[in-house]
Design a protein around this motif. Structure first.
Motif, PDB file in Angstrom:
ATOM      1  N   SER A 202       3.547   1.288   2.677  1.00  0.00           N
ATOM      2  CA  SER A 202       3.304   1.454   1.247  1.00  0.00           C
ATOM      3  C   SER A 202       2.291   0.412   0.769  1.00  0.00           C
ATOM      4  O   SER A 202       1.524   0.666  -0.154  1.00  0.00           O
ATOM      5  CB  SER A 202       4.599   1.393   0.444  1.00  0.00           C
ATOM      6  N   GLU A 203       2.278  -0.748   1.420  1.00  0.00           N
ATOM      7  CA  GLU A 203       1.237  -1.713   1.069  1.00  0.00           C
ATOM      8  C   GLU A 203      -0.122  -1.226   1.548  1.00  0.00           C
ATOM      9  O   GLU A 203      -1.117  -1.285   0.831  1.00  0.00           O
ATOM     10  CB  GLU A 203       1.562  -3.081   1.683  1.00  0.00           C
ATOM     11  N   GLU A 204      -0.135  -0.700   2.767  1.00  0.00           N
ATOM     12  CA  GLU A 204      -1.381  -0.229   3.361  1.00  0.00           C
ATOM     13  C   GLU A 204      -1.981   0.940   2.567  1.00  0.00           C
ATOM     14  O   GLU A 204      -3.174   0.980   2.303  1.00  0.00           O
ATOM     15  CB  GLU A 204      -1.058   0.213   4.787  1.00  0.00           C
ATOM     16  N   PHE A 205      -1.117   1.875   2.191  1.00  0.00           N
ATOM     17  CA  PHE A 205      -1.600   3.057   1.479  1.00  0.00           C
ATOM     18  C   PHE A 205      -1.634   2.854  -0.030  1.00  0.00           C
ATOM     19  O   PHE A 205      -1.956   3.762  -0.767  1.00  0.00           O
ATOM     20  CB  PHE A 205      -0.693   4.260   1.785  1.00  0.00           C
ATOM     21  N   LYS A 206      -1.203   1.696  -0.489  1.00  0.00           N
ATOM     22  CA  LYS A 206      -1.113   1.411  -1.923  1.00  0.00           C
ATOM     23  C   LYS A 206      -0.292   2.479  -2.649  1.00  0.00           C
ATOM     24  O   LYS A 206      -0.668   2.982  -3.698  1.00  0.00           O
ATOM     25  CB  LYS A 206      -2.509   1.329  -2.546  1.00  0.00           C
ATOM     26  N   THR A 207       0.812   2.826  -2.037  1.00  0.00           N
ATOM     27  CA  THR A 207       1.690   3.831  -2.617  1.00  0.00           C
ATOM     28  C   THR A 207       2.818   3.127  -3.355  1.00  0.00           C
ATOM     29  O   THR A 207       3.392   2.176  -2.845  1.00  0.00           O
ATOM     30  CB  THR A 207       2.305   4.695  -1.505  1.00  0.00           C
ATOM     31  N   ALA A 208       3.107   3.601  -4.539  1.00  0.00           N
ATOM     32  CA  ALA A 208       4.286   3.092  -5.239  1.00  0.00           C
ATOM     33  C   ALA A 208       5.512   3.752  -4.632  1.00  0.00           C
ATOM     34  O   ALA A 208       5.447   4.891  -4.183  1.00  0.00           O
ATOM     35  CB  ALA A 208       4.197   3.424  -6.717  1.00  0.00           C
TER      36      ALA A 208
END
Lengths: 322, 352
Positions: A202-208
């Motif tokens: 989620s950090e890598e994809f900038k997903t909430a």
């Protein structure tokens, strides 16, 4: 404050059953910032999953969203037509489920199932979708992804299946990932691996991420903020650190003291919250937690406390917090 | 696709050379993946009894279509009755529906209830018609009826069952009440009723041969699909609650893709099992109503009609009713064993 990715305002979802109207979600409001992880905590039947399904407009009969607004990037999900919803689901919001044993269709290969969504949302042809699928499988650290692509779900373990689900969910670059008890069905070591993976991705994809769980240990390491739900309502909302340090609502306090710790002496009985969660068809007047609350006062039984600010960024629905 | 697979193999074998211990670890799952359907097929073919039965059925069924055209061209010319001029050729003689061999009135004729020979391996019936040809024709009729009924059964059952199970609501209620009514009828009685009352209508409309076959397909088909629908509906409701259906929705799956991709493929096992057992029921039901005289009408024939026709001569030639009865028994038993084999193949747990 950054743009709000998701803003749920006064959501009310009810199920019209023969036994009466089940008020599964009552007046729930919360928000998620871009690439933030929000933990939603509560015991079984407190409305966590229904809230998540409401966000995706996946409430089926006899359930119905009877009120409130769900703003995703400023657009009201409740006013979208079918076309827009198909766009939204999978493309912008993706979901991971609790039970990896039934979350994959047994008659298709794993690769086929991941690439299906990719083909629909990213509009790729077969070959590109296949490559993207294998890439995603590698990113969720499934070893030997090329070979695993052609295998069937029964050839995968629970943890590997959950990785497949994560790959499927993230394959279309969603902005929000709703994870409904993603590790409940896994054993502890696998649970830790999957959580680490989710955090990293989620950090890598900038997903909430909206992480739904009943396990406080899970949210502690993952979420920046936590929403505690009880009997269909939000009863406390706080940054993770504050919630664990200074829980305001007696229910939150009770939940935290019920977490088993290795520091207590042997033979000590585990703390439990007495009583049962209330019947959602027939909620007591006043605070829903009053019948089980150790600090209950006469006022709690007649009047319902609203969410009020009790500390920095911390809000609780209790007349007598801390 | 082919080329990428080939390159996969190359890279795999190269990895094997570099890091042999790694490939050892993965050896267990190294065998190629098989789909659940293929795995079931594989388990089915391991069941010797079922495979033998399948071979018998295939032989009989294919034979009933292939043998008669060949068979009808061999054999002698029937000299006809004593003194009559013109003989009857083998084509007519072996024609199961050939009516002009009316020799049953006297023992003087050569062929009626005649001895078995190489050309007439099962002998002949009271009318002098070749029993072997008639048994083959009877099987043919029975199989055509059974297969057509099954197509109808599966079509209706799967279509209405998935719709009712998936969408529920008024459609489900209407279909549930309708099937309740159907189940409340004594099935055989209903079929007899339909066959007897509509028989003349179908006869005049399609001709007596085809008309009766169509009528029986219609009557039995009407009776069997509610059960198939119930099975499919129940399974659909169960499947609907599976998480992959919910997951499919969360990635934007529409109702039609979910039904086509996630419901119907998973119905295969229950539909195939139910269909095999329904074939069995259809064959016996058809035999039953033909035996009672409201099914297939002479000169056409079916196994049931043959038993009924030949039972009169059981004291003079007991083998005459024996052959159609034996064929019926073989078909029923073989289908039953195949049904068992398929069920075990799809659900390996039942065997242990």
């Amino acid at each position: 404050m950054a743009d709000k990715l998701l803003e749920v305002q006064n959501l009310r979802t009810q199920f019209f059953t023969r036994g009466g109207v089940v008020k599964a979600v009552e007046d729930v409001s919360f928000y998620l910032d871009e690439s933030e992880t929000l933990g939603v905590v509560g015991e079984s039947g407190c409305g966590k999953s229904v809230t998540a399904l409401s966000v995706m407009r996946l409430i089926d009969r006899p359930g119905k969203i009877v009120g409130g607004r769900i703003l995703f990037r400023g657009e009201d999900v409740l006013e979208m037509d079918e076309e827009e919803l198909y766009e939204l689901r999978g493309g912008k919001i993706a979901m991971i489920f609790q039970d990896p044993t039934t979350s994959l269709n047994p008659v298709f290969t794993v690769g086929n199932q991941i690439s299906e969504a990719i083909k629909v949302h990213l509009k790729l042809d077969d070959r590109a979708a296949r490559n993207r699928t294998i890439e995603m499988m590698e990113r969720v650290r499934i070893p030997d992804a090329r070979r695993r692509y052609t295998q069937y779900p029964h050839e995968f373990s629970g943890g590997m299946r959950q990785r497949v689900m994560i790959a499927m969910a993230l394959s279309c670059n969603p902005q929000l990932l709703v994870a409904d008890e993603p590790t409940t069905a896994l054993d502890v070591t696998i649970q830790a691996q999957v959580l680490d993976l989710m955090k990293a991705l989620s950090e890598e994809f900038k997903t909430a991420t909206m992480l739904i769980t009943h396990d406080l240990g899970v949210v502690a390491g993952m979420a920046q903020r936590i929403v505690v739900m009880y009997a269909g309502r939000v009863i406390e909302e706080a940054p993770t650190r504050a919630l664990f340090a200074t829980p305001a609502h007696p229910y939150t306090q009770a939940l935290l003291s019920a977490v088993p710790r290795s520091s207590v002496p042997r033979g000590t009985r585990l703390t439990a919250i007495p009583g049962q969660p209330p019947n959602l068809v027939n909620l007591p007047a006043g605070c829903s937690f009053a019948p089980r609350c150790p600090k209950v006062q006469p006022r709690c039984r007649v009047e319902r406390p609203e969410l009020e600010t009790v500390g920095p960024n911390q809000r609780a629905a209790c007349f007598y917090p801390y | 696709m082919e080329t990428t697979n080939a390159s996969d193999n190359v890279s795999d074998s190269m990895l094997g050379v570099i890091a042999p211990q790694q490939s050892n670890a993965g050896d267990v799952s190294q065998q190629p993946s098989v789909s659940p359907g293929r795995a079931a097929l594989r388990r089915f073919f391991r069941d010797k009894r079922a495979v033998v039965c399948l071979a018998i059925i295939l032989f009989i069924v294919i034979g009933s279509f292939v043998f008669p055209p060949i068979y009808q061209h061999i054999g002698p010319v029937n000299p006809a009755s004593i003194g009559a001029g013109k003989g009857i050729g083998p084509t007519d003689y072996h024609e199961p529906a050939f009516e002009n061999l009316n020799y049953s009135d006297g023992p003087s004729t050569l062929l009626p209830l005649g001895p078995r020979s190489l050309v007439y391996p099962l002998g002949t019936d009271t009318n002098g018609r070749d029993l072997f040809a008639r048994v083959m024709a009877g099987v043919n009729t029975s199989i055509i009826i059974a297969l057509t009924v099954e197509i109808f059964d599966i079509g209706m059952g799967v279509l209405l069952g998935t719709l009712a199970g998936f969408f529920g609501g008024w459609l489900d209620t209407v279909l549930a009440r309708f099937t309740d009514i159907m189940f409340a009828f004594p099935g055989l009685l209903l079929i007899i009723l339909i066959a007897a009352s509509l028989g003349p209508v179908f006869d005049s409309r399609f001709g007596s041969g085809v008309g009766r076959v169509l009528l029986i397909i219609f009557a039995i088909g009407l009776l069997v699909w509610p059960l198939m629908m119930r099975f499919v509906r129940g399974q659909t409701i169960q499947l609907k609650e599976q998480q992959y259906i919910e997951a499919a929705r969360t990635v934007g799956g529409t109702n039609s893709t979910i039904i086509m991709r996630h419901i119907i493929p998973n119905l295969a096992s229950i539909v195939i099992i139910a269909a095999t057992l329904d074939i069995l029921g259809t064959i016996t039901t058809e035999a039953g109503i033909s035996l009672l005289g409201v099914g297939i009408q002479p000169p056409a024939t079916s196994l049931g009609l043959m038993i009924s026709d030949t039972i009169a001569s059981v004291y003079s030639n007991w083998t005459e009713p024996l052959w159609p009865a034996a064929m019926l028994i073989i078909l029923v038993i073989a289908f039953a064993f195949i049904g068992d084999g398929i069920r075990d193949a799809f659900d390996p747990r039942t065997k242990d």
